[in-house]
Design an enzyme around this catalytic site. Structure first.
Site, PDB file in Angstrom:
ATOM      1  N   ASP A   1       0.822  -1.217   0.000  1.00  6.02           N
ATOM      2  CA  ASP A   1       0.000   0.000   0.000  1.00  6.02           C
ATOM      3  C   ASP A   1       0.851   1.261   0.000  1.00  6.02           C
ATOM      4  O   ASP A   1       2.005   1.268   0.424  1.00  6.02           O
ATOM      5  CB  ASP A   1      -0.992  -0.001   1.175  1.00  6.02           C
ATOM      6  N   GLU A   2       0.246   2.318  -0.489  1.00  6.01           N
ATOM      7  CA  GLU A   2       0.771   3.687  -0.386  1.00  6.01           C
ATOM      8  C   GLU A   2       2.195   3.857  -0.924  1.00  6.01           C
ATOM      9  O   GLU A   2       3.025   4.525  -0.323  1.00  6.01           O
ATOM     10  CB  GLU A   2       0.674   4.168   1.071  1.00  6.01           C
TER      11      GLU A   2
END
Ligand SMILES: *[C@@H]1O[C@H](CO)[C@@H](O)[C@H](O)[C@H]1NC(C)=O
Ligand SMILES: *[C@@H]1O[C@H](CO)[C@@H](O)[C@H](O)[C@H]1NC(C)=O
Length: 596
Positions: free
Chosen positions: A364-365
């Site tokens: 993620d991210e």
């Protein structure tokens, strides 16, 4: 109902001759509510406690989560002796045998905790529990494992309580035991444990993934607090503990083949998880019917611990907003060949310690600004003939994910399911990089994000963690700014109860494996983890097990009982409303029935 209540009254009359009553209040089931009444000379023989009244009067005998099959709970309550409980029937299967033994130890301990220490004298009926498992050799909880059970209790002619739990395997058997546990209550009028002597329940969950994600990197969570969390999960039949064990903030995990990671990455030499700690947590999880899934989040969310390598770029970069979504920044440099050897070692250590049936690779991210600001990475990309557009950085990320997955598969079998968080990579235009047979996508965007229907339409299995209902860290003060934190407001248990998988998925869909509530620990540690998680996670537990069509109001009185059960485990679950509402169910303004 009337006839059965008469049986109970007769029983109470007999009992009254051997024990007196404590207090001046009794409860009576009237019009579907447990109503608080004064004990008078006329009623003292038939007076029942609030906990007994709940068994007789509440929907589904106050069970949480509500069973999905047949529910028959008789109204004759008898005294049970917690010092005279035995179990049998698991045969010669050693591992199931020891798992059942562990579950029974928890069961006995919980029953003892129901009673004040001064009231633990013997007396009452013997309870004999027989397990009939058709697959006693099954000890790993996978996505296919049958978790259902049938529970019956009868009283034998010589006055023993005969409980039988029929299930496919230990996990179903354990769920049956949990239900039995919830039907044994402490009667504080007569100061003894009581239970119905006639029970027949069949039950199985609606979803195979009923999870909780806990971050132990932003702040360290002690082994005891994690084990308490697993116990509370067991009480709501939650079955997946997703351990976000490391991040850019700290690296408490012990990778035996890369000892520097912990040495440099733990907050203190004590704030670590040794291989023995992991084994302890995994074993406790099994006894609780919970699979423990490790996450190694990459290529973003790395930093502390990797100081002695040149695999991490942008570590602690400022201003952080240009390089990551939360300080301290840090992201792997996918162009470093040595990185993949290190990852293989780390995966190998995690696989050895956790023996997981599913692995979480994070993902993620990822912040392209970080990679784009690193000259050597840009140069490497140019040498591939790539530019610097979003599509080019997606290719770089795909390179990382492909190489990392190969290394994970070298340490496991190549069909171990892998979970990734939603990200740019899981958006429609880039989805082709991820095989739907290999990856399960965990959704953390809002429940109304069109990405969800797109993933389902493309055949991906999903786990839903929409932050607008399931992030349990929301609603506290900010830490990177003033005011409230980013996903405010606080998500109440009612909001969680109304967050139904079929609604988020736009209809019932077998590709939805379930849901997971998440607790990120920027503003939580072992001192407050219980109140953040509980009892709210229990609300999701019922949503996933029972798939109720009703709303939170109909579930409220049982939810209050479940909160008390969690407290009884030694877990500091938050209060939901004044205790007055538990005692005056029919008058409390928050009460569902009252408001209808
Ligand atoms: C108790 O239950 C077991 C398993 O269902 C059964 O085999 C046994 O006969 C029962 N015992 C009595 C005394 O009813
Ligand atoms: C990377 O940086 C270059 C030069 O500043 C810029 O033109 C390009 O748009 C950036 N790429 C991304 C994906 O932001």
């Amino acid at each position: 109902m009337k006839h059965q209540l008469t049986k109970y009254l007769l029983f109470v009359l007999l009992l009254k001759t051997i024990s007196g009553l404590t207090g001046v209040w009794r409860w009576e089931c009237e019009e579907g509510y447990c109503q608080k009444k004064e004990i008078t000379p006329d009623t003292q023989d038939t007076a029942i406690s609030l906990s007994a009244c709940r068994l007789l009067c509440s929907d589904a005998s106050a069970l949480w989560p509500k069973p999905t099959g047949e529910i028959h709970v008789g109204t004759t309550l008898v005294k049970v002796n917690p010092n005279s409980i035995s179990h049998s029937g698991v045969g010669s299967e050693k591992r199931s045998h020891s798992l059942i033994g562990g579950a029974m130890t928890r069961f006995n301990k919980q029953l003892n905790e129901l009673r004040p220490k001064t009231k633990r004298a013997d007396g009452g009926k013997t309870l004999e529990i027989t397990y009939i498992l058709s697959d006693p050799g099954l000890t790993d909880l996978t996505l296919e494992t049958e978790e259902g059970y049938a529970l019956t209790v009868v009283e034998t002619s010589d006055g023993r309580l005969n409980a039988t739990i029929v299930a496919d395997n230990f996990y179903g058997g354990r769920n049956g035991l949990e239900t039995l546990n919830q039907l044994i209550v402490y009667d504080d009028l007569r100061e003894e444990l009581i239970m119905p002597n006639d029970i027949s329940i069949t039950d199985k969950p609606a979803y195979p993934w009923r999870g909780l994600a806990l971050d132990t990197s932003r702040n360290y969570i002690t082994v005891d607090a994690i084990k308490n969390t697993l116990s509370a999960m067991a009480s709501s039949k939650l079955n997946s503990f997703h351990w976000h064990i490391t991040d850019s903030h700290s690296f408490p995990f012990t990778a035996q083949s890369l000892p520097d990671l912990r040495e440099y990455g733990a907050y203190t030499p004590k704030k670590i998880y040794t291989p023995e700690d992991v084994a302890d947590i995994v074993a406790h999880g099994r006894e609780c019917g919970v699979r423990v899934i490790p996450e190694f989040d990459a290529p973003a969310h790395v930093g502390e611990g990797w100081q002695n390598t040149d695999y991490v770029v942008c570590f602690k970069a400022a201003p952080w907003q240009d390089y990551c979504v939360e300080p301290p920044c840090g992201q792997f440099d996918p162009t470093k060949d040595g990185l993949y050897d290190a990852l293989e070692s780390l995966y190998g250590d995690m696989i050895k310690q956790f023996q997981p049936t599913i692995f979480h690779m994070g993902g993620d991210e990822v912040h392209f600004g970080c990679w784009n600001s690193t000259a050597s990475i840009v140069e490497w990309m140019q040498n591939q003939g790539w530019g610097r557009s979003e599509e080019d950085f997606i290719k770089l990320w795909d390179h990382f994910q492909t190489e990392a997955l190969k290394r994970l598969y070298k340490q496991t079998s190549s069909n171990i399911p892998v979970i990734l968080w939603t990200s740019t990579l899981t958006e429609g235009e880039y989805l082709e990089h991820l095989s739907k047979d290999q990856y399960i996508i965990q959704i953390w965007t809002t429940g109304s994000d069109p990405q969800i229907s797109n993933l389902l339409a493309n055949g991906y299995r999903v786990i839903i963690s929409n932050y607008d209902a399931l992030y349990l860290d929301c609603g506290f003060s900010g830490w990177v700014t003033d005011g409230n934190n980013w996903c405010s407001p606080y998500k109440g248990w009612q909001k969680i109860y109304e967050n139904k998988p079929a609604t988020v998925a736009g209809g019932k869909n077998d590709l939805v494996l379930g849901m997971e509530a998440a607790l990120w620990t920027e503003q939580v540690d072992s001192a407050s983890v219980d109140t953040r998680l509980w009892p709210r996670a229990a609300a999701m537990g019922e949503v996933l097990w029972s798939e109720p069509s009703n709303g939170w109001r109909e579930a409220e009185s049982r939810m209050l009982v479940q909160r008390e059960r969690i407290i009884n485990l030694g877990v500091n679950a938050d209060a939901l409303e004044p205790e007055w509402c538990r005692q005056y169910e029919e008058s409390c303004p928050t009460n569902g029935k009252f408001n209808k």
